[in-house]
Design a protein around this motif. Structure first.
Motif, PDB file in Angstrom:
ATOM      1  N   MET A 114       0.831  -1.200   0.000  1.00 52.44           N
ATOM      2  CA  MET A 114       0.000   0.000   0.000  1.00 52.44           C
ATOM      3  C   MET A 114       0.868   1.252   0.000  1.00 52.44           C
ATOM      4  N   THR A 115       1.937   1.235   0.812  1.00 52.47           N
ATOM      5  CA  THR A 115       2.834   2.391   0.876  1.00 52.47           C
ATOM      6  C   THR A 115       3.506   2.626  -0.470  1.00 52.47           C
ATOM      7  N   LYS A 116       3.954   1.524  -1.097  1.00 52.75           N
ATOM      8  CA  LYS A 116       4.597   1.660  -2.410  1.00 52.75           C
ATOM      9  C   LYS A 116       3.616   2.225  -3.433  1.00 52.75           C
ATOM     10  N   ASP A 117       2.360   1.724  -3.413  1.00 54.52           N
ATOM     11  CA  ASP A 117       1.348   2.230  -4.345  1.00 54.52           C
ATOM     12  C   ASP A 117       1.084   3.710  -4.112  1.00 54.52           C
ATOM     13  N   CYS A 118       0.977   4.082  -2.810  1.00 54.36           N
ATOM     14  CA  CYS A 118       0.736   5.497  -2.474  1.00 54.36           C
ATOM     15  C   CYS A 118       1.913   6.361  -2.928  1.00 54.36           C
ATOM     16  N   LEU A 119       3.137   5.871  -2.679  1.00 57.31           N
ATOM     17  CA  LEU A 119       4.327   6.606  -3.086  1.00 57.31           C
ATOM     18  C   LEU A 119       4.391   6.754  -4.600  1.00 57.31           C
ATOM     19  N   ALA A 120       4.057   5.667  -5.307  1.00 62.15           N
ATOM     20  CA  ALA A 120       4.051   5.735  -6.776  1.00 62.15           C
ATOM     21  C   ALA A 120       3.020   6.758  -7.253  1.00 62.15           C
ATOM     22  N   SER A 121       1.853   6.781  -6.595  1.00 60.91           N
ATOM     23  CA  SER A 121       0.818   7.751  -6.967  1.00 60.91           C
ATOM     24  C   SER A 121       1.302   9.179  -6.715  1.00 60.91           C
ATOM     25  N   LEU A 122       1.954   9.375  -5.536  1.00 62.44           N
ATOM     26  CA  LEU A 122       2.483  10.720  -5.230  1.00 62.44           C
ATOM     27  C   LEU A 122       3.568  11.125  -6.221  1.00 62.44           C
ATOM     28  N   GLU A 123       4.436  10.181  -6.563  1.00 59.55           N
ATOM     29  CA  GLU A 123       5.488  10.486  -7.538  1.00 59.55           C
ATOM     30  C   GLU A 123       4.883  10.853  -8.886  1.00 59.55           C
ATOM     31  N   GLN A 124       3.797  10.148  -9.257  1.00 55.54           N
ATOM     32  CA  GLN A 124       3.142  10.454 -10.525  1.00 55.54           C
ATOM     33  C   GLN A 124       2.512  11.848 -10.472  1.00 55.54           C
ATOM     34  N   GLU A 125       1.857  12.167  -9.346  1.00 55.08           N
ATOM     35  CA  GLU A 125       1.269  13.506  -9.195  1.00 55.08           C
ATOM     36  C   GLU A 125       2.351  14.581  -9.230  1.00 55.08           C
TER      37      GLU A 125
END
Length: 192
Positions: A114-125
Motif C-alpha cells: 500500500m505504501t509503495k502504491d501510495c508513493l508511486a501515486s504521489l510520484e506520478q502527481e
C-alpha cells in the motif's frame, strides 16, 4: 527348594542300598561291584544336582539382573516419554509463533505494498505538477515575464491609489463647494 529335593532323593537311594542283606562271598563281590556302580551313580546324581542347583542359582541371579535392568530401562523410557511430551509442546509453541510471524509478515507485506502504491501515486502527481509548472513557465516566458506582470500590477496599483486620492480630493472639493453653495443660498434667501 530344588537342592533339598535332590538331597532327599539321594538319601533315599543310599538307604536302599545299605539295607541289602548279607550273602555269601561270591555274591559279595557282585554286591561290591554293584555298590561301586551305585556310588558312581550317586556321585553322578550328586554332581547333577549340584549342576542343577548352580544353574538354578545363576538363572535366578540373571533373572534378578534382568528385572533390575528392565526397571532402569522403564525409568529411562518414562524420562524419554516426558522429554518427548515436552519436545512436542515446544514444537506446538514454535509452530504457533511461526504462524503468528507469518501473519505479521503478510500484514507488513500488505502495508508495504500500500505504501509503495501510495508513493508511486504521489510520484506520478509530482511529475504531473512539474510538467504543469514547466508548461506554465514556458507560457509565461513566451508571453510575458513574471517581472513584467509584477511591474504592470504595481503600476496599476499606483494608478488605482492615485485615483482613490483624486476621488477623495474631489469628494472633499464637492463637499466644500456644497457648503459654499448652501451659504450662498442662505444669503440669497435672506436678501430676497
Amino acid at each position: 527348594m530344588m537342592k533339598t529335593l535332590w538331597g532327599a532323593c539321594l538319601l533315599y537311594l543310599a538307604a536302599g542300598f545299605r539295607a541289602a542283606p548279607v550273602e555269601p562271598v561270591a555274591k559279595t563281590a557282585r554286591l561290591e561291584d554293584k555298590e561301586r556302580e551305585v556310588n558312581v551313580l550317586m556321585f553322578g546324581v550328586i554332581q547333577l544336582s549340584e549342576s542343577f542347583n548352580y544353574v538354578f542359582e545363576t538363572t535366578e541371579a540373571k533373572i534378578a539382573r534382568i528385572h533390575q535392568t528392565l526397571r532402569r530401562h522403564e525409568g529411562t523410557l518414562q524420562d524419554l516419554g516426558r522429554e518427548a511430551e515436552h519436545a512436542a509442546q515446544v514444537e506446538r509453541e514454535m509452530k504457533e509463533v511461526i504462524q503468528r510471524l507469518q501473519e505479521q509478515m503478510a500484514e507488513q507485506r500488505a502495508q508495504t505494498k500500500m505504501t509503495k502504491d501510495c508513493l508511486a501515486s504521489l510520484e506520478q502527481e509530482e511529475a504531473e505538477l512539474k510538467t504543469k509548472v514547466q508548461k506554465l513557465e514556458m507560457y509565461l516566458h513566451t508571453n510575458v515575464s513574471i517581472k513584467e506582470l509584477q511591474e504592470r500590477a504595481k503600476e496599476q496599483a499606483d494608478i488605482l491609489n492615485g485615483l482613490q486620492h483624486f476621488t477623495q480630493d474631489q469628494k472633499e472639493n464637492i463637499e466644500t463647494q456644497n457648503k459654499k453653495l448652501s451659504k450662498l443660498q442662505k444669503m440669497s434667501e435672506t436678501m430676497t
